[in-house]
Design an enzyme around this catalytic site. Sequence first.
Site, mmCIF file in Angstrom:
data_model
loop_
_atom_site.group_PDB
_atom_site.id
_atom_site.type_symbol
_atom_site.label_atom_id
_atom_site.label_comp_id
_atom_site.label_asym_id
_atom_site.label_seq_id
_atom_site.Cartn_x
_atom_site.Cartn_y
_atom_site.Cartn_z
ATOM 1 N N GLN A 34 43.721 4.046 -9.672
ATOM 2 C CA GLN A 34 44.100 3.455 -10.955
ATOM 3 C C GLN A 34 45.542 2.991 -10.845
ATOM 4 O O GLN A 34 46.440 3.771 -10.551
ATOM 5 C CB GLN A 34 43.952 4.496 -12.076
ATOM 6 N N TYR A 35 45.795 1.715 -11.084
ATOM 7 C CA TYR A 35 47.160 1.198 -10.968
ATOM 8 C C TYR A 35 48.065 1.696 -12.093
ATOM 9 O O TYR A 35 49.164 2.165 -11.863
ATOM 10 C CB TYR A 35 47.156 -0.329 -10.974
#
Length: 490
Positions: free
Chosen positions: A288-289
């Site tokens: 997940q960025y």
Amino acid sequence: MATLFSLSPSPPFSYFLSPVVKTPSFQKTLHCTARPLSATSNILSPEPDPLPPVVQTFWKWVSGEGLMSSKKCPVKPAIVPEGLGLVAQRDIGRNEVVLEVPKKFWMNPDTVSASEIGSVCGGLKPWISVALFLIREKKLREESMWRYYLDILPQYTDSTIYWSEEELSEIQGTQLLSTTIGVKEYVQSEFEKVEEEVILPHKNLFPFPITCDDFLWAFGILRSRAFSRLRGQNLVLIPIADLINHNPSITTEEYVWEIKGGGLFSRDVLFSLRSPVSVKAGEQVMIQYDLNKSNAELALDYGFIESRPERNAYTLTLQISESDEFFGDKLDIAESNDLGDTAYFDITLGQSLPPKMIPYLRLVALRGTDAFLLESIFRNAVWGHLELPISRANEELICQVVRAACSSALSGYHTSIEEDEKLMEGRNLDRRLQIAVGTRAGEKKVLQQIDGIFKERELELNELEYYQERRLKDLGLVGEQGDIIFWEPK
């Protein structure tokens, strides 16, 4: 109606670790990405495409230089729907380490300082020095030790900073367009300064032409691929690790990467990357960025958006006018509550307004007989009063101004939400048009939500309890039916 405060359609922007000029949700550090991304499955086709020669050469370089062992490493580069990604060579458990990259293979300000151009980059902003290093190493070609890594970097992403004028016209009226233009102007300005102060005076170090397009390329690479929020590292490119792609279904960012020692008898420092979820052999390892970035931020940084409603946001910029006769008093109260003469509030689709937004609006709109709350005797308690309606006139004014601002912002778009949704239903949009349509539709939905909140508030104006009524109740001067109690002298 007099303008008591401004509501700007365009949020400010921050760059890397420069001084923050906005609310926390825009104070994002950088993450990594390999290519323009989309919310696709992380399962590869049964027979993945063979790696391009430059990627094969890069993988050999990685293994040959001791960056990692290709036999022991549980992941390898592969062609995936997003472009390039990391694929599990065996089953990988949740929180299992998938990569460890020694510091000598990092590209960061320390790398620049130790290089040939280190002596002329000392006073530059960290991202500018790394950008200049990136460009120079790319221009050196075979003479650069980084050439195999540089060969796999994309020439551009789907970030809006690389869009054509025609493509940008599809986000007319959006905050994304305003921010994109601001970013490009910022990069242009920084390039002109570094060209004058560093590049041109040191032709021996930069014997090749360097253009603003080169600088914009480097900016985009750092914006999309660099890791941050690391112990002692604020901006660092990590070869191999930056191939990892984003998965919107992963809802944790914690402990995915860290810096740690190489072992009991090792002085080396390692960048360690973990898989936040279990992955089967042959599947793509993803992370997940940033859970808090809006679609506009994702589009600007990485060149993709998500369909989740909470990714849609709009930033309201509220400001105390310097021409306000009570400017000093209002600013003092705002600063006492960690705000200033300008405040930015991020509104997210489907979520409540930020807690300080309504009190700040009431403060900015205070005038006439309500201005007694600005007197020094109320200074310690005034914010508490502002958290509740002050007067009908004050409440009505903030509703009118906010609704007018929403109406003005909505008129700047060249399509309706219905037209956007019809386009998205077609499912045959190219990637950039998909980003444009999704972003502008999301902004409009948030603006309609804000307008709806204040429209409903307007309808409740006669039912709200205002400061004077609350004060009379506190003094016991209001009866059970809400009538004011009078005492006649005996």
